[in-house]
Every structure is written in structure tokens, then in C-alpha cells.
Design an enzyme around this catalytic site. Structure first.
Site, short mmCIF file in Angstrom:
data_model
loop_
_atom_site.label_atom_id
_atom_site.label_comp_id
_atom_site.label_asym_id
_atom_site.label_seq_id
_atom_site.Cartn_x
_atom_site.Cartn_y
_atom_site.Cartn_z
CD GLU A 50 -1.31 -2.29 2.19
OE1 GLU A 50 -2.10 -2.87 2.96
OE2 GLU A 50 -0.09 -2.57 2.11
CB THR A 297 11.44 -41.88 3.63
OG1 THR A 297 11.78 -43.06 2.91
CG2 THR A 297 11.31 -42.20 5.11
#
EC number: 3.5.4.26
Length: 384
Positions: A50, A297
Site C-alpha cells: 500500500e 520417506t
């Protein structure tokens, strides 16, 4: 809002611990409205989107409409609240995609804007914004980064087989994975993958070398050698080694002297890294988006604990044709069938990317199980 969302995506992976937000200011007389300015959260998290847009617009922001992908902040940090800057600039209307769940904001930014007489609309393209802000939402609500699993498999479903590293995907798929890395805060592997592949885990696309994320190795007993490429390059791209409580102090000292950082977390009964504890520690450091490239794994351990928020499954065009290491273990297969939605399939040359994600951007993990290790010679969708 579409432009604001695109702007916010541009800096994903560069703004942690802050979210990457996009902002667009639109103004002008009826029938001749135009884009006045645009902004995105800057690297390191400041300044916010902003403020970048308001600085570009200057006085022309008065009476304009601000489109922003996340609620403007309302708390004091290193700078004053963005909501106050929007009010001071004279913006007439704010269109916000989603509310910020951060307890320091959580609707207060929107309330402050409304109290100042600014018209506020919330919820425009909220689904896209929530997907883009998955890392921020997950860290705020669950205290850990969002985890995206990237896993490669042959056409017949294997991640590894025989001796040496199994290269599965082609150059177009490799480039796509490197772009994926560029939008993550960190890449995570287990020690098995680190030892077997000696990977770099960097972004190697033209012009994007500075987008390489933090490299994380889960290494309960600190077996990572100091001559590993992850350690040798730690002076240019940070390497964080997550160790268990019983890791040798001498090994930790050697890794840190070589430039890596060692983070000690709790272990499980088998002496492996406690994955929820590790992710909580990484979240506490500000990381919001982690890509796990650690093999089957580790992937199955994350799936057992319901710690996978998105999955990118890369299927190569060739088959292994002999028995090998299955890429998708039983826990991950169960998650892919129930818990993760298939949202897209994309071709990259002969290779197929299948993308999955949670129905909700940050639903909580439900299993108390923990612990993981990584397999040797696990395949990657790209060259380490």
C-alpha cells in the site's frame, strides 16, 4: 484485483516473515478512470504494498480506489499502520480480498478505514487471495509454515531404482521446478537425500539466481559433511541444518564454522526429527512457505502427520521397468485420495505436473505421530 493478485504473486518467497501483498490504485473522472499506481511488498517485507502504491500516486490518490490483496495493517511495527497511510492519502474506497487473521490486525484495519469514512468492500476474489497467502495464513493460524511437497516419479510410479541418481524429468520440467523454488521461502530435504545427491537446491534460471531460498536439511545426528555443496555455498545461500537433541556438539561446531547454521529441535522415540516441532521452530523464525524435496520417506512422514498443504507431483515420460522405490507411499496415497484436492494438470514437454492442495488453506494437522527420515537416492524433478 486481478492485477493486484498478480503483483502479490511476483514477490512470493522474498518478503518473509511478512506476506507478499499486491496493491493497485485506480482513479480519475467517471468514464476516464485509470490505474494511477501499483505496488507490491518489497524484499524483506518492507515497505508494504500500500505504501509503495501511495508513494507512486502522490496527490492523485485523493478520491481514488485502492485494490489490495490483504487487509491493510493497523498495528505499529517498524512503520506506522498502512491503514493510517491510506486515510491520510485521502483514498475514498478500499477493495480488499481477504481479512488478515493476524491478531494485531484481524478486522481492525478495515474498521479503522470505515471509521474514517472510507467505503470498504471485502471478499473480492477471496479464494485466489487465500491460496496465494497460504503461507501467511498457515503460520498465523497454526504456528508453522505451509508445506508444499514436490515429488517426482517415473511413468510406472518409481522415485528411485538401482544405483546412482535417477533423473526423471526433462529440461522444461526442471525449469518449472526452479521457478517454483523461486517463490518459496525455503527448500527442505532429509539427510538421506543430501548425502545421496549432494544437491545445491538453488534457483538456476537466467536472471533469478538471487531468488534462491534458504536450504534446510533435516539431520538428527548431523551427518552432513562440511564439504557438501549445501555447506560450501552457505556463504551465498543460507543453509540451515535441523538437528535432534542428541546431535554431536563437535559436528554442530564444525558445520557452523563452515558457514551453516544449526537449529536443534525435539526428537521422537526413534531419535528422528520431530516434524511438528521442526516446523514450529521454522515458523517462529518467520518462514511461511517451505517446499519439501526430500523424497518418498519424508513425504510419507509429512502425509502421516497431515502436514502437507499442497503437492506438486511430477510424472516423467519414461518408465523404470524394474521394481524400484515407489514415489507415493501409503500415507501420501491416502492424503491424495482424501484430504488434498487435485486442482490442475500442466504439461512441461513430455512431463506432467499434477497439483494438489487442501480444500481449506490451513486446516490443522490431526495426527499425533511424528518423526521422519529421508531415503537414499531419492529422485528429484530437477538437477538438485
Amino acid at each position: 484485483m486481478g492485477l493486484a493478485l498478480a503483483l502479490g504473486r511476483r514477490n512470493l518467497g522474498r518478503t518473509w516473515p511478512n506476506p507478499s501483498v499486491g496493491a493497485v490504485l485506480v482513479g480519475g473522472p467517471p468514464g476516464a478512470r485509470r490505474i494511477l499506481a501499483q505496488g507490491v511488498t518489497q524484499p524483506g517485507g518492507r515497505p508494504h504494498a500500500e505504501r509503495v502504491a501511495l508513494a507512486q500516486a502522490g496527490e492523485s490518490a485523493r478520491g481514488a480506489t485502492l485494490y489490495v490483496t490483504l487487509e491493510p495493517c493497523s498495528h505499529h511495527g517498524r512503520t506506522s499502520p498502512c491503514a493510517d497511510a491510506v486515510i491520510a492519502a485521502g483514498v475514498a474506497r478500499v477493495v480488499s480480498a481477504i481479512e488478515d487473521p493476524d491478531a494485531r490486525v484481524a478486522g481492525r484495519g478495515h474498521a479503522r478505514l470505515r471509521a474514517a469514512g472510507i467505503a470498504v468492500t471485502v471478499g473480492v476474489r477471496a479464494g485466489e487471495a487465500a491460496r496465494d497467502q497460504r503461507g501467511h495464513l498457515t503460520r498465523v493460524r497454526l504456528g508453522r509454515p505451509a508445506v508444499m511437497l514436490k515429488l517426482a516419479r517415473t511413468r510406472d510410479g518409481y522415485a528411485a531404482g538401482g544405483e546412482g541418481r535417477l533423473m526423471i524429468s526433462g529440461p522444461l520440467a526442471n525449469a518449472r521446478v526452479h521457478l517454483l523454488r523461486a517463490h518459496c521461502d525455503a527448500i527442505m530435504v532429509g539427510i538421506g537425500t543430501a548425502l545421496a545427491d549432494d544437491p545445491e537446491l538453488t534457483v538456476r534460471l537466467p536472471g533469478l539466481a538471487d531468488r534462491s531460498p534458504v536450504r534446510i536439511v533435516l539431520d538428527s545426528h548431523l551427518r552432513l559433511p562440511i564439504d557438501a555443496r549445501l555447506v560450501r555455498s552457505a556463504d551465498t545461500v543460507p543453509t540451515l541444518v535441523v538437528a535432534g537433541p542428541g546431535a554431536p556438539r563437535a559436528a554442530a561446531a564444525a558445520l557452523e564454522a563452515a558457514g551453516a547454521e544449526v537449529l536443534t529441535v525435539a526428537g521422537d522415540e526413534a531419535g528422528r526429527i520431530d516434524l511438528p516441532a521442526a516446523l514450529a521452530a521454522l515458523g517462529a523464525r518467520g518462514l511461511t512457505r517451505i517446499c519439501s524435496e526430500g523424497g518418498p520417506t519424508l513425504a510419507d512422514a509429512l502425509a502421516r502427520l497431515d502436514l502437507i498443504d499442497a503437492c506438486c507431483l511430477v510424472t516423467g515420460a519414461t518408465s523404470l521397468s524394474v521394481p524400484g522405490l515407489p514415489a507415493v507411499g501409503p500415507a501420501l496415497a491416502a492424503r491424495l485420495a482424501d484430504g488434498l484436492d487435485r486442482v490442475a494438470e500442466v504439461r512441461a514437454g513430455p512431463d506432467l505436473f499434477t497439483h494438489y492442495e487442501r480444500s481449506s488453506p490451513c486446516s490443522p494437522a490431526s495426527s499425533p505421530m511424528s518423526g521422519a527420515s529421508s531415503p537414499p537416492r531419492a529422485a528429484s524433478a530437477c538437477a538438485g
